[in-house]
Design a protein around this motif. Structure first.
Motif, PDB file in Angstrom:
ATOM      1  N   HIS A  87       0.818  -1.213   0.000  1.00  0.00           N
ATOM      2  CA  HIS A  87       0.000   0.000   0.000  1.00  0.00           C
ATOM      3  C   HIS A  87       0.854   1.268   0.000  1.00  0.00           C
ATOM      4  CE1 HIS A  87      -3.075  -2.918   1.361  1.00  0.00           C
ATOM      5  NE2 HIS A  87      -3.923  -2.103   0.757  1.00  0.00           N
ATOM      6  N   GLY A  88       2.144   1.088  -0.194  1.00  0.00           N
ATOM      7  CA  GLY A  88       3.025   2.249  -0.257  1.00  0.00           C
ATOM      8  C   GLY A  88       3.311   2.888   1.081  1.00  0.00           C
ATOM      9  N   ILE A  89       3.078   2.144   2.171  1.00  0.00           N
ATOM     10  CA  ILE A  89       3.327   2.690   3.509  1.00  0.00           C
ATOM     11  C   ILE A  89       4.609   2.092   4.047  1.00  0.00           C
ATOM     12  CG2 ILE A  89       2.410   2.952   5.842  1.00  0.00           C
ATOM     13  CD1 ILE A  89      -0.377   2.650   4.727  1.00  0.00           C
ATOM     14  N   PHE A  90       5.692   2.791   3.809  1.00  0.00           N
ATOM     15  CA  PHE A  90       6.987   2.397   4.340  1.00  0.00           C
ATOM     16  C   PHE A  90       7.881   3.631   4.347  1.00  0.00           C
ATOM     17  CE2 PHE A  90       6.911   1.566  -0.196  1.00  0.00           C
ATOM     18  CZ  PHE A  90       8.080   2.171  -0.662  1.00  0.00           C
ATOM     19  N   PRO A  91       8.895   3.654   5.221  1.00  0.00           N
ATOM     20  CA  PRO A  91       9.734   4.850   5.353  1.00  0.00           C
ATOM     21  C   PRO A  91      10.331   5.294   4.014  1.00  0.00           C
ATOM     22  CG  PRO A  91      10.191   3.329   7.133  1.00  0.00           C
ATOM     23  CD  PRO A  91       9.273   2.612   6.186  1.00  0.00           C
ATOM     24  N   GLY A  92      10.148   6.589   3.702  1.00  0.00           N
ATOM     25  CA  GLY A  92      10.701   7.152   2.480  1.00  0.00           C
ATOM     26  C   GLY A  92       9.799   7.075   1.269  1.00  0.00           C
ATOM     27  N   SER A  93       8.638   6.408   1.394  1.00  0.00           N
ATOM     28  CA  SER A  93       7.744   6.279   0.248  1.00  0.00           C
ATOM     29  C   SER A  93       7.002   7.590  -0.012  1.00  0.00           C
ATOM     30  CB  SER A  93       6.734   5.152   0.473  1.00  0.00           C
ATOM     31  OG  SER A  93       5.796   5.507   1.475  1.00  0.00           O
ATOM     32  N   ASP A  94       6.680   7.821  -1.276  1.00  0.00           N
ATOM     33  CA  ASP A  94       5.956   9.046  -1.640  1.00  0.00           C
ATOM     34  C   ASP A  94       4.560   9.067  -1.011  1.00  0.00           C
ATOM     35  OD1 ASP A  94       8.098   9.895  -3.154  1.00  0.00           O
ATOM     36  OD2 ASP A  94       7.356   8.990  -5.010  1.00  0.00           O
ATOM     37  N   ASP A  95       3.904   7.887  -0.977  1.00  0.00           N
ATOM     38  CA  ASP A  95       2.556   7.822  -0.402  1.00  0.00           C
ATOM     39  C   ASP A  95       2.572   8.199   1.072  1.00  0.00           C
ATOM     40  OD1 ASP A  95       1.506   7.012  -2.816  1.00  0.00           O
ATOM     41  OD2 ASP A  95       1.618   4.874  -2.342  1.00  0.00           O
ATOM     42  N   LEU A  96       3.588   7.738   1.797  1.00  0.00           N
ATOM     43  CA  LEU A  96       3.664   8.051   3.218  1.00  0.00           C
ATOM     44  C   LEU A  96       3.984   9.530   3.433  1.00  0.00           C
ATOM     45  CD1 LEU A  96       3.539   7.057   6.111  1.00  0.00           C
ATOM     46  CD2 LEU A  96       5.941   6.387   5.950  1.00  0.00           C
ATOM     47  N   LEU A  97       4.855  10.071   2.616  1.00  0.00           N
ATOM     48  CA  LEU A  97       5.201  11.487   2.748  1.00  0.00           C
ATOM     49  C   LEU A  97       3.994  12.384   2.498  1.00  0.00           C
ATOM     50  CD1 LEU A  97       8.705  11.534   0.998  1.00  0.00           C
ATOM     51  CD2 LEU A  97       8.217  11.720   3.452  1.00  0.00           C
ATOM     52  N   ARG A  98       3.113  11.944   1.591  1.00  0.00           N
ATOM     53  CA  ARG A  98       1.920  12.736   1.306  1.00  0.00           C
ATOM     54  C   ARG A  98       0.938  12.735   2.473  1.00  0.00           C
ATOM     55  NH1 ARG A  98       2.584  10.895  -4.142  1.00  0.00           N
ATOM     56  NH2 ARG A  98       1.360   9.021  -3.709  1.00  0.00           N
ATOM     57  N   LEU A  99       1.014  11.714   3.326  1.00  0.00           N
ATOM     58  CA  LEU A  99       0.101  11.642   4.466  1.00  0.00           C
ATOM     59  C   LEU A  99       0.426  12.685   5.535  1.00  0.00           C
ATOM     60  CD1 LEU A  99      -0.244   7.765   4.920  1.00  0.00           C
ATOM     61  CD2 LEU A  99      -1.955   9.350   4.015  1.00  0.00           C
ATOM     62  N   GLY A 100       1.667  13.112   5.568  1.00  0.00           N
ATOM     63  CA  GLY A 100       2.025  14.158   6.526  1.00  0.00           C
ATOM     64  C   GLY A 100       3.126  13.740   7.481  1.00  0.00           C
ATOM     65  N   HIS A 101       3.609  14.706   8.238  1.00  0.00           N
ATOM     66  CA  HIS A 101       4.739  14.506   9.141  1.00  0.00           C
ATOM     67  C   HIS A 101       4.411  13.516  10.259  1.00  0.00           C
ATOM     68  CE1 HIS A 101       8.394  15.435  11.297  1.00  0.00           C
ATOM     69  NE2 HIS A 101       7.720  15.784  12.369  1.00  0.00           N
ATOM     70  N   GLY A 102       3.213  13.625  10.840  1.00  0.00           N
ATOM     71  CA  GLY A 102       2.837  12.742  11.940  1.00  0.00           C
ATOM     72  C   GLY A 102       2.781  11.285  11.531  1.00  0.00           C
ATOM     73  N   ASP A 103       2.190  11.023  10.362  1.00  0.00           N
ATOM     74  CA  ASP A 103       2.120   9.639   9.867  1.00  0.00           C
ATOM     75  C   ASP A 103       3.511   9.096   9.579  1.00  0.00           C
ATOM     76  OD1 ASP A 103      -0.986   9.012   9.039  1.00  0.00           O
ATOM     77  OD2 ASP A 103      -0.499  11.136   8.913  1.00  0.00           O
ATOM     78  N   THR A 104       4.367   9.952   9.032  1.00  0.00           N
ATOM     79  CA  THR A 104       5.736   9.530   8.745  1.00  0.00           C
ATOM     80  C   THR A 104       6.463   9.140  10.021  1.00  0.00           C
ATOM     81  OG1 THR A 104       5.829  11.018   6.829  1.00  0.00           O
ATOM     82  CG2 THR A 104       7.930  10.233   7.715  1.00  0.00           C
ATOM     83  N   LEU A 105       6.269   9.912  11.083  1.00  0.00           N
ATOM     84  CA  LEU A 105       6.881   9.594  12.369  1.00  0.00           C
ATOM     85  C   LEU A 105       6.341   8.279  12.923  1.00  0.00           C
ATOM     86  CD1 LEU A 105       6.913  13.095  14.112  1.00  0.00           C
ATOM     87  CD2 LEU A 105       8.906  11.781  13.364  1.00  0.00           C
ATOM     88  N   PHE A 106       5.020   8.114  12.865  1.00  0.00           N
ATOM     89  CA  PHE A 106       4.403   6.903  13.412  1.00  0.00           C
ATOM     90  C   PHE A 106       4.945   5.660  12.718  1.00  0.00           C
ATOM     91  CE2 PHE A 106       1.282   3.505  13.355  1.00  0.00           C
ATOM     92  CZ  PHE A 106       0.907   3.415  14.675  1.00  0.00           C
ATOM     93  N   PHE A 107       4.897   5.637  11.402  1.00  0.00           N
ATOM     94  CA  PHE A 107       5.315   4.430  10.695  1.00  0.00           C
ATOM     95  C   PHE A 107       6.829   4.261  10.698  1.00  0.00           C
ATOM     96  CE2 PHE A 107       1.001   4.722   8.951  1.00  0.00           C
ATOM     97  CZ  PHE A 107       0.599   3.405   9.154  1.00  0.00           C
ATOM     98  N   GLY A 108       7.564   5.381  10.823  1.00  0.00           N
ATOM     99  CA  GLY A 108       9.004   5.252  10.991  1.00  0.00           C
ATOM    100  C   GLY A 108       9.331   4.527  12.280  1.00  0.00           C
ATOM    101  N   LEU A 109       8.666   4.928  13.365  1.00  0.00           N
ATOM    102  CA  LEU A 109       8.856   4.265  14.649  1.00  0.00           C
ATOM    103  C   LEU A 109       8.328   2.836  14.602  1.00  0.00           C
ATOM    104  CD1 LEU A 109       7.865   7.162  17.074  1.00  0.00           C
ATOM    105  CD2 LEU A 109      10.129   6.097  16.887  1.00  0.00           C
ATOM    106  N   TYR A 110       7.203   2.640  13.930  1.00  0.00           N
ATOM    107  CA  TYR A 110       6.619   1.300  13.831  1.00  0.00           C
ATOM    108  C   TYR A 110       7.584   0.326  13.168  1.00  0.00           C
ATOM    109  CZ  TYR A 110       3.932  -2.449  11.636  1.00  0.00           C
ATOM    110  OH  TYR A 110       3.506  -3.675  11.192  1.00  0.00           O
ATOM    111  N   PHE A 111       8.121   0.715  12.012  1.00  0.00           N
ATOM    112  CA  PHE A 111       9.023  -0.192  11.300  1.00  0.00           C
ATOM    113  C   PHE A 111      10.334  -0.380  12.054  1.00  0.00           C
ATOM    114  CE2 PHE A 111       6.317   0.692   7.570  1.00  0.00           C
ATOM    115  CZ  PHE A 111       6.159  -0.608   7.101  1.00  0.00           C
ATOM    116  N   PHE A 112      10.846   0.688  12.653  1.00  0.00           N
ATOM    117  CA  PHE A 112      12.121   0.566  13.362  1.00  0.00           C
ATOM    118  C   PHE A 112      11.986  -0.298  14.611  1.00  0.00           C
ATOM    119  CE2 PHE A 112      15.240   1.998  16.523  1.00  0.00           C
ATOM    120  CZ  PHE A 112      16.416   1.743  15.821  1.00  0.00           C
ATOM    121  N   MET A 113      10.960  -0.035  15.418  1.00  0.00           N
ATOM    122  CA  MET A 113      10.833  -0.731  16.694  1.00  0.00           C
ATOM    123  C   MET A 113      10.383  -2.182  16.505  1.00  0.00           C
ATOM    124  SD  MET A 113       9.278   2.430  18.962  1.00  0.00           S
ATOM    125  CE  MET A 113       9.228   1.560  20.534  1.00  0.00           C
ATOM    126  N   THR A 114       9.428  -2.415  15.614  1.00  0.00           N
ATOM    127  CA  THR A 114       9.025  -3.802  15.371  1.00  0.00           C
ATOM    128  C   THR A 114      10.103  -4.560  14.606  1.00  0.00           C
ATOM    129  OG1 THR A 114       7.813  -3.200  13.346  1.00  0.00           O
ATOM    130  CG2 THR A 114       6.566  -3.259  15.412  1.00  0.00           C
TER     131      THR A 114
END
Length: 206
Positions: free
Chosen positions: A120-147
């Motif tokens: 679904h294009g939701i991963f760190p650095g993806s254009d789709d995630l960047l379009r969602l905004g700064h907060g979403d980028t932080l959330f999924f960045g932490l999600y992928f890093f910590m998990t």
């Protein structure tokens, strides 16, 4: 000759020091994840709406399933430590095998969960995630890093438990020297404990 070598090995073995070393390692790991949890808490406080919406993209069912199987694996590791002390080699191997199977299933579930996010294009650095905004980028960045860091600990635990199972099978780990199994169990309980905190932070607090 073999008896002399075994005696020499036993004389140089320090089980208490080994256990203390494992507890110190666990303490450093807890400090690492505590720092990450604090970072998560700060960013969530600063971006409450974005974190709320982003968390809804995760599957509570998958998270719950992974939590249940990891809790079961903690029980099987604890029972394996008891079984080896009862000199029940077969039961020890069975319980270690169940733990390894559960670890494998956790990684399979995590693979498909991550695969779905990438699809679904939701991963760190993806254009789709960047379009969602700064907060979403932080959330999924932490999600992928910590998990992802947690998944790395699962892999290390898988290797440790495999080594333990091989040694039990070869009779080099018995009721007389179960410290490696005990330490591996402590490490595995740490892995489960970390997930118990990750699960509500990412999956339940929406």
């Amino acid at each position: 000759m073999n008896q002399t070598m075994t005696l020499s090995h036993d004389l140089h073995r320090d089980d208490e020091a080994s256990k203390i070393g494992m507890w110190l390692f666990i303490f450093t790991e807890l400090l690492l994840f505590a720092g990450l949890f604090i970072v998560y808490g700060v960013y969530r406080y600063l971006n409450p709406v974005a974190f709320h919406l982003a968390a809804e993209e995760l599957s509570v069912t998958v998270g719950t399933y992974n939590t249940i199987i990891l809790l079961v694996s903690s029980a099987t590791m604890a029972m394996a430590s008891t079984a080896i002390r009862l000199k029940n080699k077969g039961m020890t191997l069975l319980l270690l095998g169940i733990t390894l199977f559960i670890a494998f299933m956790f990684m399979v579930n995590k693979f498909f969960e991550w695969k779905g996010k990438f699809g679904h294009g939701i991963f760190p650095g993806s254009d789709d995630l960047l379009r969602l905004g700064h907060g979403d980028t932080l959330f999924f960045g932490l999600y992928f890093f910590m998990t992802g860091l947690h998944a790395l600990h699962i892999i290390v635990g898988f290797v440790l438990i495999t080594i333990v199972a091989v040694r039990v099978n070869n009779n080099t780990l018995t009721a007389d020297n179960p410290v490696l199994l005990d330490n591996s169990g402590l490490y595995w309980h740490l892995v489960d404990l970390i997930w118990i905190f990750l699960f509500p932070l990412f999956y339940l607090i929406t």
